[in-house]
Design an enzyme around this catalytic site. Structure first.
Site, PDB file in Angstrom:
ATOM      1  N   CYS A  65       0.843  -1.202   0.000  1.00 18.69           N
ATOM      2  CA  CYS A  65       0.000   0.000   0.000  1.00 18.69           C
ATOM      3  C   CYS A  65       0.881   1.256   0.000  1.00 18.69           C
ATOM      4  O   CYS A  65       1.751   1.411   0.860  1.00 18.69           O
ATOM      5  CB  CYS A  65      -0.922   0.005   1.215  1.00 18.69           C
ATOM      6  SG  CYS A  65      -1.947   1.485   1.257  1.00 18.69           S
ATOM      7  N   LYS A 112       2.319  -9.902   0.957  1.00 19.12           N
ATOM      8  CA  LYS A 112       1.872  -9.339  -0.331  1.00 19.12           C
ATOM      9  C   LYS A 112       2.739  -8.119  -0.619  1.00 19.12           C
ATOM     10  O   LYS A 112       2.750  -7.165   0.155  1.00 19.12           O
ATOM     11  CB  LYS A 112       0.402  -8.937  -0.278  1.00 19.12           C
ATOM     12  CG  LYS A 112      -0.058  -8.297  -1.596  1.00 19.12           C
ATOM     13  CD  LYS A 112      -1.575  -8.230  -1.685  1.00 19.12           C
ATOM     14  CE  LYS A 112      -2.034  -7.644  -3.004  1.00 19.12           C
ATOM     15  NZ  LYS A 112      -2.469  -6.242  -2.890  1.00 19.12           N
ATOM     16  N   ASN A 142      -0.664 -11.023  -8.979  1.00 19.25           N
ATOM     17  CA  ASN A 142      -1.803 -10.104  -8.833  1.00 19.25           C
ATOM     18  C   ASN A 142      -1.582  -8.867  -9.718  1.00 19.25           C
ATOM     19  O   ASN A 142      -0.464  -8.449  -9.937  1.00 19.25           O
ATOM     20  CB  ASN A 142      -1.924  -9.679  -7.361  1.00 19.25           C
ATOM     21  CG  ASN A 142      -2.846  -8.476  -7.155  1.00 19.25           C
ATOM     22  OD1 ASN A 142      -2.399  -7.411  -6.744  1.00 19.25           O
ATOM     23  ND2 ASN A 142      -4.121  -8.621  -7.453  1.00 19.25           N
ATOM     24  N   GLY A 143      -2.702  -8.323 -10.177  1.00 16.72           N
ATOM     25  CA  GLY A 143      -2.675  -7.073 -10.936  1.00 16.72           C
ATOM     26  C   GLY A 143      -3.198  -7.263 -12.347  1.00 16.72           C
ATOM     27  O   GLY A 143      -2.624  -8.022 -13.128  1.00 16.72           O
ATOM     28  N   GLY A 144      -4.324  -6.624 -12.644  1.00 13.33           N
ATOM     29  CA  GLY A 144      -4.828  -6.599 -14.024  1.00 13.33           C
ATOM     30  C   GLY A 144      -5.333  -7.931 -14.544  1.00 13.33           C
ATOM     31  O   GLY A 144      -5.424  -8.125 -15.756  1.00 13.33           O
TER      32      GLY A 144
END
Ligand SMILES: Cc1cc2nc3c(=O)[nH]c(=O)nc-3n(C[C@H](O)[C@H](O)[C@H](O)COP(=O)(O)O)c2cc1C
Length: 320
Positions: A83, A122, A194-196
């Site tokens: 984050c 993560k 992860n991502g898209g």
């Protein structure tokens, strides 16, 4: 996802697939230690398996929070190293920890030593000036030395200054090859990419290279994609339909309303349930207008559903 995947959203997603792993929003260690604990981490056992995602970098606090999470019944503890928000940076956690692999390793060590459930990380693939694979790999190898076996990799870097959290979720380019190479060079690790990832085809492609995928926004926008991916992964077939899921969630809403919650809040995760179906727009706008006015009336769900035209019925109408 903060403000999105709350316990109600997770309950709803669990109705769609009985096997995917669900994650909480990031919960900070101070919130768990000093806040209204049940409000922040309370959940229904029906949601399991659920991983709780912690935000923090105080080794002792994280270990205590991991223990509390295990006692609450969570199936996994995940540490947020992705984050990029200003608030999170000020607290010295989230993505800025990509620059402090030794501290992340110490946090991992303390959490893993405190619990019997898996502890996972993560991360991003880098932050700011961190560019190449070598720097990403240095981070991973340092944390791996502490014993971490599972890494969820949001495959784009984050810029800690100059981009908002929202921009940091689409401006830096996705580099899936970092996650693929990590898995190829470390076959003993579980690498989740992860991502898209927005379609079943995307998922199938990633499964060739990695151990799993994590999907965020696409599942929020079109939750039935969870079922499509569940089936594509060859998981145990589930018989229920979108309508069955809606009815089961309606029963859950009635229980929550009895506990004092408002329908207005509870309908958020189901807005995308009929995504792609005819009448979906009317379904959504009916929910959005009626739920705040009739906060205790679960009949709103059936009334909204009536706007969706079944594809079978549509075919019949087309022919006739
Ligand atoms: C509204 C919102 C809130 C998010 N909150 C979190 C969070 O609490 N923890 C986290 O690890 N990632 C969070 N993310 C990032 C997502 O988990 C994910 O890494 C990112 O959106 C890329 O995946 P996607 O393209 O499948 O959405 C959030 C994303 C959004 C859109």
């Amino acid at each position: 996802m903060l403000d999105w995947t709350d316990r109600h959203c997770r309950y709803f997603h669990r109705l769609i697939s009985n096997q995917v792993m669900l994650y909480t929003e990031m919960v900070t260690a101070p919130a768990i230690l000093r806040g209204d604990r049940d409000k922040y981490i309370g959940f229904s056992p029906e949601e399991n398996p659920v991983a709780i995602q912690l935000g923090g970098s105080d080794v002792k606090d994280l270990a205590t929070c991991a223990r509390i999470a295990e006692d609450y019944g969570y199936a996994e503890v995940n540490l947020n190293v992705g984050c990029p928000s200003d608030r999170v940076q000020k607290g010295r956690f989230g993505a800025c920890l990509m620059k402090e692999p030794e501290l992340v390793a110490a946090c991992y060590d303390a959490m893993a030593g405190a619990v019997n459930i898996p502890v996972t990380i993560k991360s991003r693939i880098g932050v700011d000036e961190q560019e190449g694979y070598d720097q990403f790999n240095h981070f991973i190898q340092t944390v791996k030395t502490a014993g971490c076996e599972t890494f969820v990799v949001h495959a784009r870097k984050a810029l800690l200054k100059g981009l908002s959290p929202k921009q940091n979720r689409h401006v830096p380019p996705l580099k899936y090859d970092y996650a693929y190479r990590l898995k190829a060079e470390n076959p003993e690790l579980n690498v989740v990419v992860n991502g898209g990832i927005n379609t079943v085809e995307d998922a199938i492609e990633h499964w060739q290279h990695n151990d799993g995928i994590m999907v965020g926004r696409a599942f929020w926008n079109a939750p039935w994609l969870i079922r499509d991916m569940h089936e594509a992964a060859g998981l145990t077939a589930m018989k229920s339909s979108r309508d069955d899921v809606l009815q089961a969630y309606k029963a859950y809403c009635a229980e929550q309303i009895d506990k004092g919650l408002s329908l207005h809040w509870l309908i958020r995760p189901i807005l995308g349930l009929y995504h792609g179906q005819m009448g979906n727009k009317k379904y959504k706008s009916y929910l959005v207008t009626e739920a705040p006015r009739r906060k205790n009336d679960v009949a709103v769900l059936d009334e909204a559903r009536a706007f969706v035209i079944d594809s079978e019925k549509r075919e019949f109408e087309d022919v006739s």
